[in-house]
Write an enzyme that holds these catalytic residues in place. Structure first.
Site, PDB file in Angstrom:
ATOM      1  CG  HIS A   1      -1.858   1.078   1.033  1.00 45.44           C
ATOM      2  ND1 HIS A   1      -3.124   1.041   0.184  1.00 45.44           N
ATOM      3  CD2 HIS A   1      -1.988   2.236   1.873  1.00 45.44           C
ATOM      4  CE1 HIS A   1      -3.522   2.201   0.391  1.00 45.44           C
ATOM      5  NE2 HIS A   1      -3.105   2.918   1.512  1.00 45.44           N
TER       6      HIS A   1
ATOM      7  NE  ARG B   1      19.490  -9.634 -28.557  1.00 42.03           N
ATOM      8  CZ  ARG B   1      18.190  -9.751 -28.362  1.00 42.03           C
ATOM      9  NH1 ARG B   1      17.495 -10.215 -29.300  1.00 42.03           N
ATOM     10  NH2 ARG B   1      17.456  -9.191 -27.245  1.00 42.03           N
TER      11      ARG B   1
ATOM     12  CB  CYS C   1       9.008  -3.726 -29.984  1.00 38.54           C
ATOM     13  SG  CYS C   1       9.323  -5.395 -30.634  1.00 38.54           S
TER      14      CYS C   1
ATOM     15  CG  ASN D   1      16.806  -5.336 -29.496  1.00 39.67           C
ATOM     16  OD1 ASN D   1      16.835  -4.265 -30.056  1.00 39.67           O
ATOM     17  ND2 ASN D   1      15.958  -5.799 -28.398  1.00 39.67           N
ATOM     18  CG  ASP D   2      16.571 -11.569 -32.171  1.00 37.72           C
ATOM     19  OD1 ASP D   2      17.757 -11.810 -31.798  1.00 37.72           O
ATOM     20  OD2 ASP D   2      15.554 -11.682 -31.256  1.00 37.72           O
TER      21      ASP D   2
ATOM     22  CD  GLU E   1      12.382 -11.744 -33.319  1.00 40.30           C
ATOM     23  OE1 GLU E   1      12.910 -11.051 -32.621  1.00 40.30           O
ATOM     24  OE2 GLU E   1      11.663 -12.509 -32.805  1.00 40.30           O
TER      25      GLU E   1
END
Ligand code: PEP
Ligand code: MG
Length: 568
Positions: free
Chosen positions: A187, A462, A499, A451-452, A428
């Site tokens: 909370h 990568r 993305c 990225n890929d 990709e």
């Protein structure tokens, strides 16, 4: 000395500590007579009811309806006559003091809630603890420390904060909060965020390490606390705070504005997330949806294959919170460098070229089935977009599409009403690029995973720093590849998003926009920054800029051109 913590809400402050010290209760009083203890218990309950009702009235004026609802629950807990009877029964049968009876019975209730798998329900144990602690202190005649006593700017440090303490947090004085316990859904974390107070949770043993009024740096941007900072650390703090404040104030005004260029071209800004817990951040920055939900984290964070119910719960949470905005859920992307502790991957010479993502699902269709059924059942509002990773050929796409249709049919045969969804793929792999026209005919959308796509196009791992020089998007062939993918979207009338990391870098936005990209999926933290930048750009000018960049052949020259021409 630097301590680490979990980031609840970002900010950075250098201020004196205010330690909220709650006397631990060690002595629960001695038993007198049954009647006297019952009388004490009734008085303590009556006093607690009054106090909790007062807190609820304060909360209602200070917090939003949603945040103050919790105190209505506290009123219900403190007034629960069934629980009062349990206290009395325990007291009479065991001849213990009023405080000891409350401690024992509430302890059982707290344990029961804490043991629940559901994170939300288990956090609710703190509500019972909060209320019962009050009754116990009232039965023993102990003082309740309160935050309304804070009257100077400080960083509040506490073991944990009970929900009933949070309405007394005055954000004019309390500029940061550090707790030893508590999670992101506690909370206090929720309230701190809504009051825009930076908060760090789970900072182990901080109470032992700081003293009242000691100056500390609380940095919940990087998740650390610096006790006794050096001159250099203080200078670093000043720089960071200035930068953070400037960035917030210059981008905050874009929160409710559309993402639109100077010449009126709308650009969708969506978020990449790793789990349901990130959905609030997406709402906080008022993004246009979720462009990539990396569902693999659900599997990575689990001890075993997550069940249909476990998955469904997370998907329902995200889809409901975002409704009516779209949520693109990428199906399981595991393999390559992402392993699971409970699954024995076959040894492969080249895991990145091996049984990854859709390939793994094709060889283990029951895994795909569980995920797809969980997604379809969770799609109560019709805002689900299913995205398949690592597609290279039409055959793989058709397999996935057919499986999804089959699972939909079987759920419908069981009597479930399944809403429509969108179907798309990650762009990709060079294979997908070469087959893009065939794939586009079968898809509602593509999302470019740079990225890929870079790693597979340039055959450069990568994760290997040695071949990092091949991992740049500023390459003649690669930029032309992006242009053709975006062109394909226009030809087949499907949206093309990006993305991969490339989309979230401010310096790339002008180029990407100029290539025709109108859907960016980026981390929540970058949304307002990129929205501001887009509002300063002119689409037609960006197109000319991209065309010029496409005329350059040398990678370094392209990079230089983009960097040097990046001011608006
Ligand atoms: C990508 O490849 O660009 C992408 C977004 O997916 P991931 O980084 O999860 O492989
Ligand atoms: Mg990828």
């Amino acid at each position: 000395m630097t301590l680490k913590g979990i980031i609840g809400h970002k900010g950075i402050e250098y201020l004196p500590v205010y330690v909220l010290f709650k006397q631990p209760i060690e002595d629960f009083g001695t038993f007198t007579t049954v009647n006297q203890e019952l009388f004490k218990l009734s008085k303590a309950i009556a006093k607690s009811i009054k106090q909790v009702e007062y807190i609820e009235s304060i909360a209602r004026t200070k917090l939003s309806a949603e945040k103050s609802a919790i105190f209505e629950a506290h009123v219900e807990i403190v007034k629960d006559s069934v629980v009062h009877d349990e206290y009395r029964k325990y007291l009479v049968e065991n001849k213990v003091s009023a405080a000891a009876a409350v401690k024992k019975v509430s302890g059982q209730h707290i344990k029961m809630f804490k043991d629940m798998d559901d994170e939300y329900l288990s956090e609710r144990a703190s509500d019972i603890e909060d209320v019962s602690d009050r009754i116990i202190r009232n039965a023993l005649g102990l003082h309740h420390p309160t935050l309304s006593e804070v009257n100077h700017e400080c960083i509040l440090v506490a073991k944990d904060l009970f929900p009933s303490e949070t309405p007394f947090i005055n954000s004019s004085y309390i500029k940061g909060i550090i707790t030893e316990e508590g999670g992101l859904t506690s909370h206090v974390a929720i309230v701190a965020k809504s009051l825009n107070i930076p908060i760090l949770l789970g900072v182990e043993n901080i109470l032992e390490k700081v003293q009242q009024d000691q100056l500390i740096i609380m940095n919940s941007i990087d998740g650390e606390v610096i006790i006794e900072p050096t001159e250099k650390e203080i200078l670093g703090f000043e720089k960071k705070q200035k930068f953070h404040r400037e960035e917030i104030s210059s981008t905050q005004k874009y929160l409710y504005k559309k993402s639109i260029t100077k010449d009126g071209v709308e650009v969708a800004l969506e978020c990449n997330i790793g789990g349901a817990k990130d959905a609030d951040e997406v709402l906080d920055v008022n993004a246009d949806g979720i462009g990539l939900f990396r569902s693999e984290f659900l599997y990575i964070d689990s001890q075993d294959w997550p069940s249909l119910e476990q998955q469904k719960k997370q998907y329902v949470e995200v889809l409901t919170k975002l409704n009516p905005k779209p949520v693109v859920v990428r199906t399981l992307d595991i393999g390559g460098d992402k392993q699971l502790p409970y699954y024995e991957f076959e040894k492969e010479m080249n895991p990145f070229l091996g049984k990854r993502a859709i390939r793994l699902c094709m060889s283990e269709p029951h895994i795909f089935e569980t995920q797809i059924k969980a997604l379809l059942l969770a799609n109560k509002h019709g805002n689900l977009w299913i995205m398949i990773p690592m597609i290279t050929t039409l055959h793989e796409l058709q397999w996935a599409k057919k499986e999804i249709k089959k699972h939909r049919k079987s759920l419908e045969a069981e009597g479930h009403k399944i809403k429509n969804y969108k179907f798309g793929i990650m762009m990709e792999t060079p294979g997908a690029f070469l087959n893009r026209k065939l794939l586009a005919e079968e898809c509602d959308f593509f999302s470019i995973g740079t990225n890929d796509l870079i790693q597979y196009t340039f055959a450069a791992d990568r994760t290997n720093a040695e071949v990092n020089y091949l991992g740049s998007p500023f390459n003649y062939g690669f930029l032309n590849m992006l242009k053709q993918i975006i062109r394909c979207g226009v030809d087949y009338n499907i949206p093309i998003a990006m993305c991969g990391i490339m989309a979230s870098k401010r310096e790339n936005v002008r180029l990407l926009l100029g290539l025709g990209l109108k859907h960016f999926s980026i981390p929540p933290i970058d949304i307002l920054k990129i929205k501001k930048f887009i509002s300063e750009l002119d689409y037609n000018e960006a197109k000319k800029f991209a065309n010029k960049a496409l005329l350059i052949h040398d990678d370094e020259e392209i990079k230089k051109f983009i960097e040097e021409n990046n001011c608006v």
